[in-house]
Design a protein around this motif. Structure first.
Motif, short mmCIF file in Angstrom:
data_model
loop_
_atom_site.label_atom_id
_atom_site.label_comp_id
_atom_site.label_asym_id
_atom_site.label_seq_id
_atom_site.Cartn_x
_atom_site.Cartn_y
_atom_site.Cartn_z
N LEU A 46 0.83 -1.20 0.00
CA LEU A 46 0.00 0.00 0.00
C LEU A 46 0.86 1.25 0.00
O LEU A 46 0.56 2.24 -0.67
CB LEU A 46 -0.93 -0.01 1.23
N LEU A 47 1.98 1.21 0.73
CA LEU A 47 2.86 2.36 0.83
C LEU A 47 3.44 2.77 -0.51
O LEU A 47 3.72 3.95 -0.76
CB LEU A 47 3.99 2.06 1.83
N GLU A 48 3.62 1.79 -1.42
CA GLU A 48 4.28 2.05 -2.69
C GLU A 48 3.33 2.44 -3.81
O GLU A 48 3.75 2.82 -4.90
CB GLU A 48 5.07 0.81 -3.12
N ILE A 49 2.02 2.33 -3.55
CA ILE A 49 1.05 2.64 -4.60
C ILE A 49 0.93 4.15 -4.77
O ILE A 49 0.80 4.90 -3.79
CB ILE A 49 -0.34 2.04 -4.25
#
Length: 458
Positions: A57-60
């Motif tokens: 989620l952090l990289e989206i």
């Protein structure tokens, strides 16, 4: 090929693998009939979906600006700033409320901005759609494609051929898919199968598209079909209307891309028109210094927006044992409660008076913050003395006659400042010392009687 036995309701099309005495969808008894169908392999009944990679989620990366802004201000507001390009929305309303008219205007607005639109209708012929377009559109854009069809398979083929940005389906209950179990159009099986196919098309990462579905409305003014349909879509829109009024209110009961907002439109011969400044629409324009009895102004909250609203009342002598109490845009029980408070706490007898209440523009009132304005409009009508048009009232009134605080008071008063109001009556100690409201005289009082005495100096 293997055969399979199912039980189908001959009233609504609901299907079950076992017999039931009562259909759980339409609640009719003894309507499930046994049918035999050929079982199909899973591969032939579903579309192949490519496996998607697992992501943190952090990289989206989110793109909040990836919207189609139609330029129809009230619609864009309700949608949260425009139509999200990989979204699926559903809109419902009573017949004749203006669903098809609004969607045709949206089609024209986005086509003017360079987007392609497919308008697929299972209810109207292409000539009917063309006649409506000739009536409400100044010029029909070449990038609006119309398909009179009830097969969603053919619609999906047309999408592959034309490659549109927006697909409108009017209405989902008229479409079927050959890949689903045999069932009539409008049955839960066909409706959900079609909706899921549209969802997969809208959420395609390689080519996202916006889908707007029209859903039929039941007699109880609810979206027809399973509740699962509302869970599946991103946005649920409802057009509220009164057959005697031109006002249309577009309400978002669900929106994954924005808050719950209301949009206001006016239905006319040339289509449905966005009301971009509701505060002007919901109060009567009068000359400076013109005062009319039976009118009081307040501010309501619709979503995140504050809107100035005029409350009108008419009080007349009753010649029957039971005076008339009519609240055209206000519940009768609420009106009777406010009349009782006025009689007991305001010292004005209405036992032999007819009382009629309505709002300018026909907007329905659902909140408590207008109660003081309703009472003051009745007082004005009884005394036959008008209240100056640059004065407003924002407060609830308790059974004790005390003024009660209402939510978002400062934002309501800012709307009054914007519209040039000079004075507002609010509950005592409801405005904080840190408030920067300087352009309007805020009068904080404790009771209803205080307000009446202050207005009429008695």
């Amino acid at each position: 090929m293997k055969k399979k036995t199912l039980y189908r309701c001959n009233s609504c099309g609901f299907e079950s693998i076992k017999w039931l005495g009562k259909c759980p969808t339409c609640n009719n008894w003894n309507t499930l009939e046994e049918i035999t169908i050929e079982a199909k392999n899973l591969e032939t009944r579903s579309r192949q979906v490519a496996k998607k990679p697992l992501k943190k989620l952090l990289e989206i990366v989110s793109n909040k600006s990836d919207r189609i802004v139609t330029g129809i201000n009230e619609f864009d507001r309700v949608m949260g700033g425009g139509i999200v390009k990989d979204s699926i929305s559903i809109i419902t309303a009573r017949p004749g409320a203006g669903k098809s008219t609004l969607l045709l205007e949206i089609s024209d607005a986005v086509a003017q901005k360079g987007y392609k639109v497919i308008y697929a209708s299972g209810e109207e012929s292409d000539s009917q759609i063309k006649n409506r377009a000739d009536r409400i559109l100044n010029k029909i854009h070449e990038d609006i494609w119309v398909l009179q069809e009830t097969s969603l398979d053919n619609v999906l083929d047309a999408v592959e051929e034309i490659d549109p940005d927006i697909i409108i389906i009017d209405s989902i209950q008229t479409f079927t898919m050959e890949s689903s179990l045999p069932a009539r159009a409008g049955s839960p099986t066909q409706t959900m199968e079609c909706a899921n196919a549209l969802l997969q098309m809208a959420k395609n990462g390689r080519r996202p598209r916006a889908v707007i579905i029209v859903g039929q409305m039941t007699k109880s003014d609810e979206l027809a079909g399973l509740r699962a349909l509302e869970h599946l879509v991103d946005t649920v829109l409802i057009i509220e209307d009164d057959s005697d009024e031109e006002l249309r209110v577009l309400v978002s009961s669900k929106n994954r891309f924005g808050g719950i907002e209301n949009g206001f439109f006016q239905m006319g011969e040339r289509g449905i028109i966005s009301i971009d400044n509701p505060s002007e629409f919901f109060m009567t324009k009068r000359e400076e210094g013109e005062i009319v009895s039976g009118s009081a102004l307040t501010v309501i909250k619709e979503g995140t927006r504050a809107i100035i609203t005029e409350i009108e009342s008419l009080v007349s002598k009753s010649f029957t044992p039971y005076p008339t109490r009519i609240g055209e845009t206000l519940g009768k029980d609420k009106l009777n409660t406010l009349i009782s408070i006025l009689e007991q706490r305001g010292g004005i007898n209405l036992y032999d008076k007819n009382v009629i209440i309505k709002t300018t523009g026909g907007i329905k009132i659902r909140e408590q913050g207008i109660n003081l304005a309703v009472i003051m409009s009745i007082v004005s009508s009884v005394k036959q003395q008008g209240i100056e048009s640059d004065i407003a009232f924002i407060a609830d009134v308790g059974l004790t006659g005390e003024l009660k605080k209402v939510p978002s008071l400062e934002s309501r008063i800012r709307e009054l400042e914007r519209m040039g109001f000079k004075k507002v009556y609010v509950p005592k100690d409801s405005i904080g010392k840190s408030s920067n409201l300087k352009k309007i005289d805020i009068i904080e009082l404790k009771t209803l009687m205080d307000v009446i005495n202050n207005i009429y100096r008695s």
